[in-house]
Design a protein around this motif. Structure first.
Motif, PDB file in Angstrom:
ATOM      1  N   THR A  74       0.942  -1.129   0.135  1.00 36.92           N
ATOM      2  CA  THR A  74      -0.188   0.009   0.103  1.00 36.92           C
ATOM      3  C   THR A  74       0.595   1.134   0.073  1.00 36.92           C
ATOM      4  O   THR A  74       0.360   2.229  -0.770  1.00 36.92           O
ATOM      5  CB  THR A  74      -0.764   0.088   1.307  1.00 36.92           C
ATOM      6  OG1 THR A  74      -1.439  -1.168   1.252  1.00 36.92           O
ATOM      7  CG2 THR A  74      -1.853   0.913   1.375  1.00 36.92           C
ATOM      8  N   LEU A  75       1.799   1.665   0.764  1.00 32.33           N
ATOM      9  CA  LEU A  75       3.408   2.643   0.839  1.00 32.33           C
ATOM     10  C   LEU A  75       3.312   2.749   0.198  1.00 32.33           C
ATOM     11  O   LEU A  75       3.242   3.417  -0.942  1.00 32.33           O
ATOM     12  CB  LEU A  75       4.515   2.538   1.715  1.00 32.33           C
ATOM     13  CG  LEU A  75       5.098   2.508   1.928  1.00 32.33           C
ATOM     14  CD1 LEU A  75       4.565   5.091   2.712  1.00 32.33           C
ATOM     15  CD2 LEU A  75       5.730   2.763   3.086  1.00 32.33           C
ATOM     16  N   LYS A  76       3.819   1.905  -0.780  1.00 33.76           N
ATOM     17  CA  LYS A  76       4.381   1.666  -2.309  1.00 33.76           C
ATOM     18  C   LYS A  76       3.514   2.679  -3.130  1.00 33.76           C
ATOM     19  O   LYS A  76       4.131   2.878  -4.275  1.00 33.76           O
ATOM     20  CB  LYS A  76       5.168   0.766  -3.012  1.00 33.76           C
ATOM     21  CG  LYS A  76       6.869  -0.127  -1.601  1.00 33.76           C
ATOM     22  CD  LYS A  76       6.831  -0.824  -3.301  1.00 33.76           C
ATOM     23  CE  LYS A  76       8.140  -0.262  -4.315  1.00 33.76           C
ATOM     24  NZ  LYS A  76       8.943  -1.077  -5.114  1.00 33.76           N
ATOM     25  N   SER A  77       2.117   2.064  -3.229  1.00 30.65           N
ATOM     26  CA  SER A  77       1.397   2.545  -3.536  1.00 30.65           C
ATOM     27  C   SER A  77       1.093   4.070  -4.361  1.00 30.65           C
ATOM     28  O   SER A  77       0.634   4.768  -4.865  1.00 30.65           O
ATOM     29  CB  SER A  77      -0.273   1.827  -4.270  1.00 30.65           C
ATOM     30  OG  SER A  77       0.094   2.284  -3.421  1.00 30.65           O
ATOM     31  N   LEU A  78       1.300   4.413  -2.768  1.00 33.31           N
ATOM     32  CA  LEU A  78       0.676   5.792  -2.143  1.00 33.31           C
ATOM     33  C   LEU A  78       1.902   6.818  -2.963  1.00 33.31           C
ATOM     34  O   LEU A  78       1.706   7.771  -2.952  1.00 33.31           O
ATOM     35  CB  LEU A  78       0.161   6.089  -0.975  1.00 33.31           C
ATOM     36  CG  LEU A  78      -1.067   5.363  -0.282  1.00 33.31           C
ATOM     37  CD1 LEU A  78      -0.770   5.210   0.701  1.00 33.31           C
ATOM     38  CD2 LEU A  78      -1.771   6.179  -1.549  1.00 33.31           C
TER      39      LEU A  78
END
Length: 341
Positions: free
Chosen positions: A231-235
């Motif tokens: 999730t963090l990488k996508s954000l």
């Protein structure tokens, strides 16, 4: 199509039965059949996919300068990281019971819905007229007023459960001398960050967006959930970002070494190379103070709080030192939860 959408090809009869396909070719998106027994034209497919994959960034406002700053932050972040297929929805939750967190007073004979809608649109338009570099990118963004009605925390929690909600952005008051009830802790922003099912980004007053080059991840578990990292990488959207995994605990040496190995294994699964990873396990009794000190020392751009259970963030919110340390931090805080309650 010039669109980044993961695709899987199904050829097994079991899959056809599972999706209840009656004919091929077919296109299935998010478990739903959108085309069957036909090959769509390229432009038709592109339009439909854009509509069906559209994500929303919800910016919650109370018409204050702090919320205006959060709105500008969200606009610049969206333009930089994921403007395609992303709408910014500027939300004000109107509560008929007036309080400091819902300062819009209705003195109009028009329907309340129309008044709130116009007020939010005026908020958006006023920012568009400000001639500064922060707003240069806004012309290519899709920005919509999003009036809501009811109890702010409950309504934003409902919105966070919607599949197309990518992120909720809220302003905090940082070092400004505002009455304590307007500060994040014990306020709407803290409650939303605790209860939301989507990621929540807390933006301190006066902080402008800049690319997230140094990201600190704080976790209540020595092993951050792999889902958190994806999730963090996508954000974040920055392949060159340096990740600091900071866990403040009282582990023994052997447990610390084991935790470091597990953390590195999980980050590798999430696509974070070791060259972009710093693991720091610190023995400090005061979690908020330790995180803030580490952030200042290492020029961190974004603090990410990950928790498999919401107790870690809740304890930080109610810590006696949190208000003086995290609240007054000069960097944005991204809160990520998994649904393991």
């Amino acid at each position: 199509l010039n669109m980044h959408i993961p695709m899987v090809q199904y050829t097994d009869i079991e899959d056809f039965i599972r999706f209840k396909l009656k004919a091929i070719p077919a296109i299935i998106l998010n478990g739903k059949i959108i085309f069957q027994k036909e090959v769509p034209e390229k432009e038709d497919l592109k339009i439909i996919l854009k509509l069906l994959t559209m994500k929303n960034i919800i910016v919650s406002i109370d018409f204050s300068e702090s919320s205006r700053n959060a709105f500008r932050f969200a606009k610049n972040m969206t333009a930089d990281l994921y403007s395609e297929n992303t709408e910014i929805k500027v939300a004000n939750v109107y509560n008929a019971l007036f309080n400091t967190e819902s300062p819009l007073i209705i003195r109009d004979e028009k329907p309340i819905g129309e008044v709130v809608l116009n007020a939010v649109q005026d908020f958006i338009d006023a920012d568009e007229r400000i001639e500064d570099k922060e707003n240069e990118a806004s012309g290519k963004l899709q920005i919509l007023p999003y009036p809501l009605f009811g109890t702010p925390v409950n309504k934003l929690e409902e919105v966070s459960k919607e599949a197309d909600t990518k992120l909720i952005v809220m302003g905090t008051y940082g070092k400004n001398k505002i009455n304590i009830e307007r500060r994040i802790f014990g306020s709407i922003a803290s409650e939303v960050s605790l209860k939301a099912h989507s990621p929540v980004l807390l933006v301190p007053a006066g902080v402008s967006y800049k690319s997230f080059k140094k990201i600190m991840i704080a976790s209540d578990d020595s092993v951050p959930a792999e889902a958190h990292l994806h999730t963090l990488k996508s954000l974040v959207g920055n392949e060159e970002a340096l990740y600091h995994l900071v866990h403040i605990n009282k582990y023994k040496k052997e447990e610390t070494l084991k935790a470091k190995k597990i953390i590195k294994a999980i980050t590798t699964k999430a696509g974070i190379p070791e060259s972009k990873l710093i693991v720091k396990i610190v023995d400090l009794p005061d979690v908020p103070f330790g995180l803030n000190s580490y952030a200042e020392t290492n020029d961190i751009d974004l603090l990410v709080v990950t928790t498999k259970h919401r107790n870690f963030w809740r304890e930080m919110l109610h810590s006696s030192n949190t208000q003086a340390v995290i609240l007054q931090a000069s960097l944005p805080i991204l809160v990520l939860h998994t649904e393991e309650e």
